[in-house]
Design a protein around this motif. Structure first.
Motif, PDB file in Angstrom:
ATOM      1  N   THR A 190       0.736  -1.158   0.115  1.00  0.00           N
ATOM      2  CA  THR A 190      -0.128  -0.277  -0.110  1.00  0.00           C
ATOM      3  C   THR A 190       1.012   1.328  -0.021  1.00  0.00           C
ATOM      4  OG1 THR A 190      -0.199   0.237   2.387  1.00  0.00           O
ATOM      5  CG2 THR A 190      -1.352  -1.556   1.275  1.00  0.00           C
ATOM      6  N   THR A 191       0.295   2.128  -0.869  1.00  0.00           N
ATOM      7  CA  THR A 191       1.433   3.417  -1.098  1.00  0.00           C
ATOM      8  C   THR A 191       0.373   4.554  -0.964  1.00  0.00           C
ATOM      9  OG1 THR A 191       3.482   4.445  -2.465  1.00  0.00           O
ATOM     10  CG2 THR A 191       1.493   2.589  -3.915  1.00  0.00           C
ATOM     11  N   ASN A 192       0.851   5.731  -0.476  1.00  0.00           N
ATOM     12  CA  ASN A 192       0.125   6.992  -0.665  1.00  0.00           C
ATOM     13  C   ASN A 192       0.850   7.779  -2.158  1.00  0.00           C
ATOM     14  OD1 ASN A 192       2.229   7.428   1.083  1.00  0.00           O
ATOM     15  ND2 ASN A 192       1.590   9.723   1.257  1.00  0.00           N
ATOM     16  N   LYS A 193       1.890   6.924  -2.781  1.00  0.00           N
ATOM     17  CA  LYS A 193       2.805   7.515  -3.252  1.00  0.00           C
ATOM     18  C   LYS A 193       3.068   6.991  -4.884  1.00  0.00           C
ATOM     19  CE  LYS A 193       4.812  11.118  -1.158  1.00  0.00           C
ATOM     20  NZ  LYS A 193       4.370  12.398  -0.998  1.00  0.00           N
ATOM     21  N   PRO A 194       2.333   7.934  -6.108  1.00  0.00           N
ATOM     22  CA  PRO A 194       1.975   7.253  -7.332  1.00  0.00           C
ATOM     23  C   PRO A 194       3.341   6.779  -7.748  1.00  0.00           C
ATOM     24  CG  PRO A 194       2.324   9.503  -7.834  1.00  0.00           C
ATOM     25  CD  PRO A 194       1.453   8.894  -6.070  1.00  0.00           C
ATOM     26  N   PHE A 195       4.403   6.043  -8.505  1.00  0.00           N
ATOM     27  CA  PHE A 195       5.293   4.967  -8.645  1.00  0.00           C
ATOM     28  C   PHE A 195       6.493   6.739  -9.239  1.00  0.00           C
ATOM     29  CE2 PHE A 195       2.710   1.684  -9.661  1.00  0.00           C
ATOM     30  CZ  PHE A 195       3.268   1.343  -8.480  1.00  0.00           C
ATOM     31  N   GLY A 196       5.489   7.605  -9.771  1.00  0.00           N
ATOM     32  CA  GLY A 196       6.699   8.640 -10.111  1.00  0.00           C
ATOM     33  C   GLY A 196       7.327   8.807  -9.202  1.00  0.00           C
ATOM     34  N   GLN A 197       6.308   9.502  -7.822  1.00  0.00           N
ATOM     35  CA  GLN A 197       6.999  10.419  -6.933  1.00  0.00           C
ATOM     36  C   GLN A 197       7.585   9.009  -5.653  1.00  0.00           C
ATOM     37  OE1 GLN A 197       3.680  12.168  -4.797  1.00  0.00           O
ATOM     38  NE2 GLN A 197       3.389  12.563  -6.687  1.00  0.00           N
ATOM     39  N   TRP A 198       8.359   7.848  -6.380  1.00  0.00           N
ATOM     40  CA  TRP A 198       8.873   6.921  -5.222  1.00  0.00           C
ATOM     41  C   TRP A 198      10.242   7.264  -4.841  1.00  0.00           C
ATOM     42  CZ3 TRP A 198       8.355   1.092  -4.113  1.00  0.00           C
ATOM     43  CH2 TRP A 198       6.879   1.527  -4.281  1.00  0.00           C
ATOM     44  N   SER A 199      10.919   8.057  -6.559  1.00  0.00           N
ATOM     45  CA  SER A 199      12.100   8.812  -6.142  1.00  0.00           C
ATOM     46  C   SER A 199      12.346   9.895  -5.013  1.00  0.00           C
ATOM     47  CB  SER A 199      12.820   9.522  -7.105  1.00  0.00           C
ATOM     48  OG  SER A 199      11.901  10.387  -8.273  1.00  0.00           O
ATOM     49  N   GLU A 200      11.372  10.607  -4.670  1.00  0.00           N
ATOM     50  CA  GLU A 200      11.234  11.318  -3.274  1.00  0.00           C
ATOM     51  C   GLU A 200      10.698  10.356  -1.857  1.00  0.00           C
ATOM     52  OE1 GLU A 200       7.600  13.576  -4.164  1.00  0.00           O
ATOM     53  OE2 GLU A 200       8.239  14.534  -5.813  1.00  0.00           O
ATOM     54  N   VAL A 201      10.456   9.584  -2.318  1.00  0.00           N
ATOM     55  CA  VAL A 201      11.076   8.183  -0.707  1.00  0.00           C
ATOM     56  C   VAL A 201      11.977   7.854  -0.695  1.00  0.00           C
ATOM     57  CG1 VAL A 201       9.987   6.173   0.225  1.00  0.00           C
ATOM     58  CG2 VAL A 201       8.082   7.767  -1.313  1.00  0.00           C
ATOM     59  N   PHE A 202      12.149   7.853  -2.134  1.00  0.00           N
ATOM     60  CA  PHE A 202      14.138   7.285  -1.696  1.00  0.00           C
ATOM     61  C   PHE A 202      14.956   8.173  -2.699  1.00  0.00           C
ATOM     62  CE2 PHE A 202      11.391   3.539  -1.779  1.00  0.00           C
ATOM     63  CZ  PHE A 202      11.759   2.738  -0.348  1.00  0.00           C
ATOM     64  N   PRO A 203      15.437   9.585  -2.391  1.00  0.00           N
ATOM     65  CA  PRO A 203      16.096  10.372  -2.688  1.00  0.00           C
ATOM     66  C   PRO A 203      17.595   9.541  -3.480  1.00  0.00           C
ATOM     67  CG  PRO A 203      15.685  10.436  -0.418  1.00  0.00           C
ATOM     68  CD  PRO A 203      14.418   9.355  -0.659  1.00  0.00           C
ATOM     69  N   ASN A 204      17.324   9.992  -4.145  1.00  0.00           N
ATOM     70  CA  ASN A 204      19.085   9.997  -4.977  1.00  0.00           C
ATOM     71  C   ASN A 204      18.868   8.235  -4.951  1.00  0.00           C
ATOM     72  OD1 ASN A 204      19.770  11.867  -5.029  1.00  0.00           O
ATOM     73  ND2 ASN A 204      20.121  11.564  -2.266  1.00  0.00           N
ATOM     74  N   ALA A 205      18.279   7.206  -4.423  1.00  0.00           N
ATOM     75  CA  ALA A 205      18.663   5.698  -4.398  1.00  0.00           C
ATOM     76  C   ALA A 205      19.114   5.298  -6.154  1.00  0.00           C
ATOM     77  CB  ALA A 205      17.924   5.061  -3.321  1.00  0.00           C
ATOM     78  N   ALA A 206      19.792   4.833  -6.839  1.00  0.00           N
ATOM     79  CA  ALA A 206      19.797   3.945  -7.900  1.00  0.00           C
ATOM     80  C   ALA A 206      18.864   2.945  -8.250  1.00  0.00           C
ATOM     81  CB  ALA A 206      21.208   4.005  -7.977  1.00  0.00           C
ATOM     82  N   CYS A 207      18.234   2.027  -7.379  1.00  0.00           N
ATOM     83  CA  CYS A 207      16.992   0.761  -8.121  1.00  0.00           C
ATOM     84  C   CYS A 207      16.376   1.503  -7.772  1.00  0.00           C
ATOM     85  CB  CYS A 207      18.387  -0.106  -6.480  1.00  0.00           C
ATOM     86  SG  CYS A 207      17.514   0.517  -5.147  1.00  0.00           S
TER      87      CYS A 207
END
Length: 258
Positions: A190-207
Motif C-alpha cells: 500500500t502506498t500514498n505515492k504514485p510510482f513517479g514520486q517514489w524517487s522522493e521516498v528513496f531520494p538519490n537511490a540508484a535502484c
C-alpha cells in the motif's frame, strides 16, 4: 479410488501410523471416518491459529462493512477478484495506491486474511518497521536470516510505503527483498505515492527504477481516489457531539428559567 482407499490415504497424510498399520483390522469400522475427519478439522484449526498469530494482521474492518460509495474512484470488481486469490497462483503482486484514509490498508488486510483462511502463510508489516529493522542489523548472517523471514511467506503485505523517506541502504534492502520474492511469491504493497514520486521516498537511490519495475511487473495495481474516510468519521462524530451539547444547553437553560 474407493471410499476405503480414500480414508486410508487421508490417514497416511495425517501420519496416523498406528491406524494405518492396523488398517486391515479397523478400516471398515464406523468410527474410522469420523475420527479422521475430527483430526483433519482440529489440525486445520490449529494451523490457522498459528498462521494468524504469525501474520500479525491486527484488527481491521471486514470487507462486508467497507463503504464502497465513499471513494470517488475504486475498482470494486478488481478487488473482489483479488479475494478469489487467483493472483497467488501466478505469484502476482498487488499494489494499492491512494491518498491517506481511503481504505488501502483495510482492503489489503482483507485480501491477506482471505489467503490465511485458505491455508497460505502471511506476514504483515509497515515499510518503516521492516526497513528500519533490516537496516539496523550489523552482521551479514543476521541480515540474511531476517531477509529470509520476510521473503518466506506466501503473502508479504508491506503497508505505508511513501509515508517516510528512506536512505539508499533502505532502498537497496527493499529491492533485495522484492527481488527474492520476484515471480515466486506475492507481495502486497500500500502506498500514498504514485510510482513517479517514489524517487522522493528513496531520494538519490540508484535502484528505484529497477525496484518499481520488479514490483509492478504483471502486478495488479488498484488506484483509489477520494477524501479520507477517517476525516469523514471525525466530522460526523464532531457534529453528533455538537448536537448533543446543544440539546443539553437547551435543557439546562429551560430548567433554569422554570
Amino acid at each position: 479410488m474407493n471410499l476405503a482407499d480414500s480414508l486410508r490415504a487421508r490417514a497416511q497424510a495425517l501420519r496416523l501410523n498406528g491406524l494405518v498399520e492396523h488398517w486391515s483390522e479397523v478400516g471398515d469400522a464406523d468410527w474410522v471416518a469420523p475420527l479422521i475427519q475430527w483430526e483433519e478439522h482440529e489440525r486445520a484449526h490449529r494451523s490457522l491459529q498459528r498462521r494468524v498469530r504469525a501474520a500479525r494482521l491486527g484488527r481491521f474492518k471486514a470487507l462486508s462493512d467497507f463503504d464502497w460509495k465513499w471513494p470517488e474512484r475504486i475498482d470494486r470488481v478488481a478487488i473482489e477478484e483479488l479475494m478469489s486469490l487467483a493472483f497467488l497462483k501466478e505469484a502476482t503482486n498487488v499494489v494499492f495506491i491512494g491518498p491517506n484514509g481511503v481504505g488501502k490498508s483495510t482492503l489489503a488486510q482483507n485480501v491477506a486474511h482471505q489467503a490465511l483462511i485458505h491455508g497460505h502463510t502471511v506476514l504483515f508489516t509497515s515499510a518503516g518497521q521492516m526497513l528500519g529493522e533490516l537496516a539496523a542489523l550489523d552482521s551479514d548472517s543476521a541480515l540474511r536470516k531476517r531477509l529470509h523471514r520476510y521473503a518466506a511467506p506466501d503473502v508479504l503485505l508491506i503497508d505505508e510505503v511513501g509515508y517516510l523517506s528512506y536512505s539508499n541502504r533502505h532502498a537497496d534492502l527493499l529491492f533485495e527483498l522484492i527481488s527474492r520474492r520476484y515471480e515466486t511469491r506475492s507481495t502486497i504493497v500500500t502506498t500514498n505515492k504514485p510510482f513517479g514520486q517514489w524517487s522522493e521516498v528513496f531520494p538519490n537511490a540508484a535502484c528505484v527504477v529497477s525496484l518499481v519495475d520488479r514490483l509492478v511487473h504483471r502486478a495488479e495495481v488498484i488506484a483509489i481516489e477520494g477524501e479520507s474516510y477517517r476525516l469523514k468519521e471525525a466530522r460526523e462524530r464532531t457534529e453528533v457531539r455538537s448536537r448533543q451539547r446543544a440539546a443539553k444547553k437547551v435543557i439546562t437553560e429551560k430548567g433554569a428559567s422554570e
